[in-house]
Design a protein around this motif. Structure first.
Motif, short mmCIF file in Angstrom:
data_model
loop_
_atom_site.label_atom_id
_atom_site.label_comp_id
_atom_site.label_asym_id
_atom_site.label_seq_id
_atom_site.Cartn_x
_atom_site.Cartn_y
_atom_site.Cartn_z
N GLN A 160 0.83 -1.20 0.00
CA GLN A 160 0.00 0.00 0.00
C GLN A 160 0.87 1.25 0.00
OE1 GLN A 160 -3.21 0.03 -0.48
NE2 GLN A 160 -3.36 -2.20 -0.40
N ALA A 161 1.96 1.24 0.78
CA ALA A 161 2.86 2.39 0.81
C ALA A 161 3.53 2.59 -0.55
CB ALA A 161 3.92 2.19 1.90
N ARG A 162 3.93 1.50 -1.18
CA ARG A 162 4.59 1.61 -2.49
C ARG A 162 3.62 2.08 -3.57
NH1 ARG A 162 8.70 -3.62 -2.94
NH2 ARG A 162 10.37 -2.70 -1.66
N ASP A 163 2.38 1.60 -3.50
CA ASP A 163 1.37 2.05 -4.46
C ASP A 163 1.16 3.56 -4.35
OD1 ASP A 163 1.03 -0.51 -5.38
OD2 ASP A 163 -0.80 -0.90 -4.23
N THR A 164 1.13 4.06 -3.11
CA THR A 164 0.94 5.50 -2.91
C THR A 164 2.13 6.28 -3.46
OG1 THR A 164 -0.38 5.11 -0.92
CG2 THR A 164 0.60 7.29 -1.17
N LEU A 165 3.33 5.77 -3.29
CA LEU A 165 4.52 6.46 -3.82
C LEU A 165 4.46 6.59 -5.34
CD1 LEU A 165 7.35 4.88 -1.62
CD2 LEU A 165 6.51 7.23 -1.56
N ARG A 166 3.80 5.64 -6.01
CA ARG A 166 3.69 5.72 -7.47
C ARG A 166 2.62 6.71 -7.93
NH1 ARG A 166 4.69 -0.03 -7.17
NH2 ARG A 166 2.44 -0.41 -7.02
N GLU A 167 1.63 6.96 -7.05
CA GLU A 167 0.47 7.74 -7.48
C GLU A 167 0.43 9.15 -6.90
OE1 GLU A 167 -1.62 6.73 -9.70
OE2 GLU A 167 -0.93 4.64 -9.85
N ARG A 169 2.11 12.69 -5.04
CA ARG A 169 3.32 13.49 -4.99
C ARG A 169 3.29 14.51 -3.85
NH1 ARG A 169 4.67 9.90 -7.21
NH2 ARG A 169 5.44 9.58 -9.33
N THR A 170 2.33 14.45 -2.96
CA THR A 170 2.28 15.36 -1.82
C THR A 170 3.49 15.10 -0.93
OG1 THR A 170 -0.14 15.29 -1.89
CG2 THR A 170 0.88 16.17 0.12
N PRO A 171 4.33 16.11 -0.67
CA PRO A 171 5.60 15.87 0.05
C PRO A 171 5.43 15.15 1.38
CG PRO A 171 5.58 18.08 -0.89
CD PRO A 171 4.20 17.52 -1.10
N GLY A 172 4.49 15.61 2.22
CA GLY A 172 4.31 14.98 3.53
C GLY A 172 3.90 13.52 3.41
N VAL A 173 3.00 13.22 2.49
CA VAL A 173 2.56 11.84 2.27
C VAL A 173 3.71 10.99 1.79
CG1 VAL A 173 1.03 10.35 0.93
CG2 VAL A 173 0.17 12.51 1.84
N VAL A 174 4.48 11.52 0.83
CA VAL A 174 5.61 10.78 0.26
C VAL A 174 6.62 10.45 1.36
CG1 VAL A 174 7.61 10.95 -1.27
CG2 VAL A 174 5.34 11.68 -2.07
N ARG A 175 6.90 11.39 2.23
CA ARG A 175 7.88 11.17 3.30
C ARG A 175 7.45 10.02 4.22
NH1 ARG A 175 7.71 15.75 5.12
NH2 ARG A 175 6.54 15.51 7.07
N HIS A 176 6.18 10.02 4.61
CA HIS A 176 5.69 8.96 5.50
C HIS A 176 5.66 7.60 4.79
CE1 HIS A 176 4.85 11.57 8.80
NE2 HIS A 176 3.95 12.29 8.15
#
Length: 300
Positions: A160-167, A169-176
């Motif tokens: 789920q974390a990797r899927d979010t990284l692909r979709e 680009r919000t900096p705070g979300v990407v960092r977490h």
């Protein structure tokens, strides 16, 4: 369901936002962020899914669930209330930034859950340590099954974390999500290493069980074979049928040899010899002598 999310518990009116929350199981896609939580209570569960903020609504999709009931295992998600899981982490949500801040906060909550998942791994390590030290009698197969199930759960959360990284680009979300990816990867590696160790232990335990059986069989053969040899050489007709006077003279040597064999063999068995082991052995000897006594009394 209307709910004030991310306002803490008890609710702080200055924090969070009043939103409509919907819960399902379908893949949300788009700008969804990981929704990974461990529920509290008598029976804990691991929930792995996604959450997406859309205006004044949060959509939550639970893609997989694991229950602790009877040992960690996968169960079908049948729906339920997730309001308790959306209270934290408490966040101030400025006007006009609601979507980005809420998405970031939910991703942060999922990252915080990694520490709870780490705690579950510690619990499994404790179970394995107790098994090795013979402090508990948990079935080894159950422990191995739980390790596999937890590894699958953490792998799904990492996906789920990797899927979010692909979709997203919000900096705070990407960092977490990047932190989740790394930390969950470490936990999965440790779980798999623990599973490998338990598998090795299972093989060793199987060999130890066979060795214990062979040792007990040798003890039983020595304990019964020597008296049987003496009786076959000198005969038992003078003692049969038993009377209370002749019984002890016939059975005392057999009992003595069996007790001697048990005293010599039990401390040398693989594993730790306990008082219960000796009690069971002497109980078995008493039972065997009792059978011989009854047979002798009933002999023609």
């Amino acid at each position: 369901m209307d709910l004030r999310v991310l306002a803490g518990d008890p609710v702080d009116p200055a924090l969070g936002a009043q939103l409509t929350v919907t819960v399902g199981s379908e893949n949300l896609g788009g700008e969804a962020v990981p929704f990974v939580r461990v529920t509290k209570g008598e029976v804990r569960t691991i929930l792995v899914g996604q959450a997406r903020t859309d205006g004044d609504r949060i959509d939550v999709a639970i893609r997989a669930m694991w229950s602790e009931n009877g040992g960690w295992h996968r169960e079908h998600w049948r729906g339920g209330d997730v309001s308790e899981l959306l209270k934290h982490p408490a966040h101030l949500i400025p006007d006009g930034q609601q979507k980005g801040v809420i998405s970031k906060a939910i991703a942060e909550g999922s990252r915080n859950t990694v520490s709870e998942l780490r705690g579950l791994r510690y619990e499994m390590e404790r179970q394995v340590a107790d098994l090795l030290a013979q402090r508990r009698n948990t079935a080894l197969r159950l422990v191995m099954a739980q390790l596999i199930e937890l590894s699958i759960a953490l792998s799904r959360a990492r996906d789920q974390a990797r899927d979010t990284l692909r979709e997203v680009r919000t900096p705070g979300v990407v960092r977490h999500c990047e932190a989740m990816d790394v930390e969950l990867g470490e936990e999965i590696t440790r779980l798999q290493s623990l599973l490998s160790s338990v598998s090795t232990f299972a093989v060793a335990q199987e060999g130890e069980t066979q060795q214990r059986f062979n040792t007990l069989a040798a003890a039983a053969a020595a304990g019964l074979g020597l008296p049987a040899l003496i009786l076959s050489l000198y005969g038992a007709d003078d003692y049969l049928p038993f009377t209370w006077d002749t019984a002890w003279r016939a059975l005392a040597p057999i009992a003595g040899v069996l007790v001697l064999a048990a005293g010599v063999i039990l401390p040398r068995l693989p594993g730790r010899a306990t008082a219960m082991n000796f009690l069971k052995a002497f109980g078995l000897i008493a039972g065997l002598i009792g059978v011989l006594l009854i047979a002798g009394l009933l002999a023609p």
